[in-house]
Enzyme design. Structure first.
Site, mmCIF file in Angstrom:
data_model
loop_
_atom_site.group_PDB
_atom_site.id
_atom_site.type_symbol
_atom_site.label_atom_id
_atom_site.label_comp_id
_atom_site.label_asym_id
_atom_site.label_seq_id
_atom_site.Cartn_x
_atom_site.Cartn_y
_atom_site.Cartn_z
ATOM 1 N N HIS A 67 -27.565 20.741 -1.629
ATOM 2 C CA HIS A 67 -27.700 21.296 -2.972
ATOM 3 C C HIS A 67 -26.757 22.467 -3.203
ATOM 4 O O HIS A 67 -26.567 23.258 -2.285
ATOM 5 C CB HIS A 67 -29.155 21.765 -3.163
ATOM 6 N N CYS B 263 0.829 -1.214 0.000
ATOM 7 C CA CYS B 263 0.000 0.000 0.000
ATOM 8 C C CYS B 263 0.858 1.256 0.000
ATOM 9 O O CYS B 263 0.658 2.158 -0.809
ATOM 10 C CB CYS B 263 -0.939 -0.008 1.213
ATOM 11 N N CYS C 294 -1.299 1.698 -3.179
ATOM 12 C CA CYS C 294 -2.297 2.761 -3.017
ATOM 13 C C CYS C 294 -1.711 4.169 -2.923
ATOM 14 O O CYS C 294 -2.219 5.087 -3.571
ATOM 15 C CB CYS C 294 -3.125 2.525 -1.752
ATOM 16 N N LYS D 271 0.224 5.359 -6.080
ATOM 17 C CA LYS D 271 -0.806 5.368 -7.135
ATOM 18 C C LYS D 271 -1.679 6.611 -6.995
ATOM 19 O O LYS D 271 -1.933 7.320 -7.958
ATOM 20 C CB LYS D 271 -1.631 4.072 -7.026
ATOM 21 N N GLU E 174 -26.502 14.489 -4.203
ATOM 22 C CA GLU E 174 -27.874 14.707 -3.728
ATOM 23 C C GLU E 174 -28.859 13.798 -4.472
ATOM 24 O O GLU E 174 -29.929 13.468 -3.967
ATOM 25 C CB GLU E 174 -28.291 16.174 -3.858
ATOM 26 N N TYR F 183 -8.791 -3.591 -11.582
ATOM 27 C CA TYR F 183 -8.513 -2.342 -10.872
ATOM 28 C C TYR F 183 -7.220 -1.693 -11.391
ATOM 29 O O TYR F 183 -7.197 -0.524 -11.717
ATOM 30 C CB TYR F 183 -8.206 -2.643 -9.398
ATOM 31 N N GLU G 101 -6.934 1.762 -13.520
ATOM 32 C CA GLU G 101 -6.400 2.948 -12.837
ATOM 33 C C GLU G 101 -5.169 3.480 -13.565
ATOM 34 O O GLU G 101 -5.043 4.691 -13.809
ATOM 35 C CB GLU G 101 -6.052 2.601 -11.385
HETATM 36 P P1 NDP Z 1 -7.842 -7.937 -10.905
HETATM 37 O O1 NDP Z 1 -8.143 -9.304 -10.458
HETATM 38 O O2 NDP Z 1 -8.705 -6.812 -10.492
HETATM 39 O O3 NDP Z 1 -7.734 -7.906 -12.487
HETATM 40 C C1 NDP Z 1 -6.922 -8.769 -13.211
HETATM 41 C C2 NDP Z 1 -7.199 -8.584 -14.662
HETATM 42 O O4 NDP Z 1 -6.295 -9.363 -15.434
HETATM 43 C C3 NDP Z 1 -8.598 -9.038 -15.063
HETATM 44 O O5 NDP Z 1 -9.057 -8.183 -16.096
HETATM 45 C C4 NDP Z 1 -8.347 -10.443 -15.591
HETATM 46 O O6 NDP Z 1 -9.303 -10.849 -16.546
HETATM 47 C C5 NDP Z 1 -7.015 -10.264 -16.270
HETATM 48 N N1 NDP Z 1 -6.228 -11.471 -16.397
HETATM 49 C C6 NDP Z 1 -5.931 -12.383 -15.456
HETATM 50 N N2 NDP Z 1 -5.120 -13.342 -15.944
HETATM 51 C C7 NDP Z 1 -4.914 -13.039 -17.244
HETATM 52 C C8 NDP Z 1 -4.203 -13.655 -18.303
HETATM 53 N N3 NDP Z 1 -3.527 -14.770 -18.112
HETATM 54 N N4 NDP Z 1 -4.226 -13.062 -19.507
HETATM 55 C C9 NDP Z 1 -4.906 -11.922 -19.723
HETATM 56 N N5 NDP Z 1 -5.616 -11.298 -18.762
HETATM 57 C C10 NDP Z 1 -5.613 -11.855 -17.533
HETATM 58 O O7 NDP Z 1 -6.323 -7.709 -10.452
HETATM 59 P P2 NDP Z 1 -5.434 -6.423 -10.337
HETATM 60 O O8 NDP Z 1 -4.056 -6.904 -10.556
HETATM 61 O O9 NDP Z 1 -5.955 -5.302 -11.167
HETATM 62 O O10 NDP Z 1 -5.625 -6.008 -8.822
HETATM 63 C C11 NDP Z 1 -5.388 -6.957 -7.785
HETATM 64 C C12 NDP Z 1 -6.188 -6.629 -6.573
HETATM 65 O O11 NDP Z 1 -5.607 -5.519 -5.906
HETATM 66 C C13 NDP Z 1 -7.622 -6.208 -6.830
HETATM 67 O O12 NDP Z 1 -8.481 -7.288 -6.960
HETATM 68 C C14 NDP Z 1 -7.936 -5.394 -5.608
HETATM 69 O O13 NDP Z 1 -8.344 -6.250 -4.597
HETATM 70 C C15 NDP Z 1 -6.603 -4.757 -5.263
HETATM 71 N N6 NDP Z 1 -6.552 -3.361 -5.734
HETATM 72 C C16 NDP Z 1 -7.437 -2.455 -5.228
HETATM 73 C C17 NDP Z 1 -7.394 -1.153 -5.636
HETATM 74 C C18 NDP Z 1 -8.382 -0.187 -5.076
HETATM 75 O O14 NDP Z 1 -9.022 -0.491 -4.095
HETATM 76 N N7 NDP Z 1 -8.556 0.967 -5.688
HETATM 77 C C19 NDP Z 1 -6.418 -0.672 -6.605
HETATM 78 C C20 NDP Z 1 -5.548 -1.711 -7.089
HETATM 79 C C21 NDP Z 1 -5.617 -2.993 -6.654
HETATM 80 P P3 NDP Z 1 -10.704 -11.521 -16.099
HETATM 81 O O15 NDP Z 1 -11.501 -10.440 -15.465
HETATM 82 O O16 NDP Z 1 -11.246 -11.995 -17.391
HETATM 83 O O17 NDP Z 1 -10.344 -12.616 -15.163
#
Ligand code: NDP
Length: 453
Positions: free
Chosen positions: A436, A44, A49, A52, A441, A179, A183
């Site tokens: 408002h 984080c 976080c 970022k 709202e 995510y 982002e």
């Molecule tokens: P996510 O699980 O959110 O997303 C992973 C993405 O990669 C999905 O689109 C997935 O597709 C795709 N993917 C997975 N494997 C492959 C592959 N082999 N080939 C191509 N695409 C693939 O993971 P992130 O890494 O973005 O984030 C991890 C975690 O970190 C989040 O789940 C969240 O909990 C936390 N996080 C939270 C944030 C916040 O609160 N603002 C910010 C950043 C991270 P598909 O959907 O089809 O499986």
């Protein structure tokens, strides 16, 4: 005199581990040791976080300069200086790491700047060669980004690398639609990078409310991010000018960088866990019960290494619940229900509770939603749209889900989350007087459902 060196030994100095260590030592007088192999503050603070969000802020000024002119200001938007910003960001992270170190010192936690593995139910082995015994061991080692299993995947960056880029690329291909992918697509686009996204599904932000992810996606596209659904990399190679990529769409292109945002994996490898009887589940996640206890009674695990809900505030709560259970003699299960969260895209998305699709599978619902051009952006001539949406149980009138796509949606959902967590009904939302003129709202003024399901 205890037969152990410590009452508690924590492995991992991220948000969850540091909180548990501090509270156990500071509030319960436990003797606590903590080992961290990298930097205090964890994902984080050091590579997640916090940097970022600083990048989100940095990237938002491009639009702000443009909008300021619409509001009568005579300003020029000069080029963005990555070096200037990144140096300052790194100094801020150094400062925060110092804060984390001090917090541990001030609560009497003994720090070990070393990698720790588990030798037996009560012993940890440090990379310095030392061994320490503890009545309880808490594993809070977090997770790390993973590249997909494909040839030359190591040519691609992962999120950890973005903060250390020596310069901003001209172009980048982001793989993934979660995510992190979304982002960073918005951040890098806002900083002037030409951003393309390949995601294998039909839509970004899998698992979120369909209508909300649709609006985010539409606006990312409108802002100029080249988004390709149903797309993956077939082949990639290092070539003159960058990384050559051949996609499943049959296209070939060279990007300065490829960035894999394809998910994360728990840091449980080579820690000796399975040898002492701790079970690892799918993806290497440590299996725990509702008290974060593993099958070995003296060993607990919290945060991303357990792959439950991978969010900083959740890891912190899991750490607090662990301390309350073990040192406060008050068994406290972790509450993973109705956790609000935000995706820091531009515009942001804030969400709590069930998506319309999840709720409709569960029971009959009414959907209240409105989408409109927010005053501030509309005046500046932007086409941005905002979404305010409530998913309501037909039977109990409880608000089952709240979804917001808007500037500052993260701030809004924190507050709406209180009401939803309290089990507020639609009528209780409506009984609250509107503030408002604001965007939020609309959450208390939507009279008629747009649909039922
Ligand atoms: P996510 O699980 O959110 O997303 C992973 C993405 O990669 C999905 O689109 C997935 O597709 C795709 N993917 C997975 N494997 C492959 C592959 N082999 N080939 C191509 N695409 C693939 O993971 P992130 O890494 O973005 O984030 C991890 C975690 O970190 C989040 O789940 C969240 O909990 C936390 N996080 C939270 C944030 C916040 O609160 N603002 C910010 C950043 C991270 P598909 O959907 O089809 O499986």
């Amino acid at each position: 005199m205890s037969k152990f060196d410590f009452d508690l030994f924590v492995i991992g100095g991220g948000s969850g581990g540091v909180r548990a260590a501090r509270v156990a030592a500071g509030e319960y007088g436990a003797t606590v040791g903590l080992a961290e192999e990298s930097r205090y503050g964890g994902t984080c603070v050091i590579r997640g976080c916090v940097p970022k969000k600083l990048m989100v802020f940095a990237s938002s000024y491009g639009d702000a300069f443009e909008d300021a002119r619409s509001y009568g200001w005579d300003v020029n938007d000069g080029p963005f200086d990555w070096h200037n910003f990144a140096d300052k960001m790194r100094s801020e992270l150094d400062r925060l790491e110092g804060v984390y170190r001090n917090l541990l010192d001030n609560s009497g936690v003994e720090k070990f700047d070393a990698r720790a593995t588990v030798k037996d139910a009560h012993t940890v082995k440090l990379s310095t060669g030392e061994e320490k015994t503890a009545k309880h061991i808490l594993i809070a080692t977090g997770g790390r980004p993973v590249r997909p299993p494909m040839e030359n995947a190591e040519l691609g960056l992962v999120s950890d690398d973005i903060f250390d880029l020596p310069s901003l690329p001209k172009s980048i291909l982001i793989v993934g639609g979660g995510y992190i992918a979304c982002e960073f697509a918005c951040i890098l686009h806002g900083l002037g990078v030409e951003v393309s996204m390949y995601y294998r599904g039909g839509q970004i932000l899998n698992g979120f409310d369909d209508e909300a992810r649709g609006i985010v996606s539409e606006q990312m596209r409108q802002r100029g991010i080249n988004m390709h659904s149903g797309a993956s990399i077939l082949e990639m190679e290092e070539r003159e000018g960058g990384i050559w990529v051949k996609s499943t769409m049959g296209k070939e292109k060279i990007f300065d960088h490829v960035f894999f945002a394809t998910g994360r994996k728990p840091n449980s490898d080579d820690m000796g866990l399975e040898d002492v009887g701790v079970k690892l589940g799918r993806n290497g996640a440590i299996e725990v019960d509702e008290y974060s206890q593993t099958g070995v009674p003296s060993i607990y695990a919290i945060g991303d290494v357990t792959d439950r809900v991978n969010l900083t505030p959740v890891a912190i709560r899991e750490g607090m619940a662990f301390v309350e259970t073990v040192f406060g003699s008050n068994p406290t299960p972790v509450d993973h229900e109705l956790i609000p969260s935000a995706v820091f895209t531009q515009p942001e998305m804030g969400t709590v509770g069930l998506s319309e699709e999840e709720a409709a599978e569960q029971e009959p619902i009414e959907v209240y939603a409105t989408s409109f051009k927010p005053m501030q952006q509309s005046f500046a001539g932007r086409d941005d749209r905002v979404l305010m949406k409530l998913v309501v149980s037909k039977k109990t009138r409880t608000v089952l889900g709240c979804h917001i796509v808007a500037p500052q949606a993260g701030e809004m959902i924190q507050l709406a989350g209180i009401a939803v967590k309290m089990g507020a009904t639609k009528e209780q939302f409506d009984a609250t007087c509107a503030v408002h003129p604001t965007m939020s709202e609309e959450l208390v003024t939507m009279r008629n459902p747009v649909r039922t399901a």
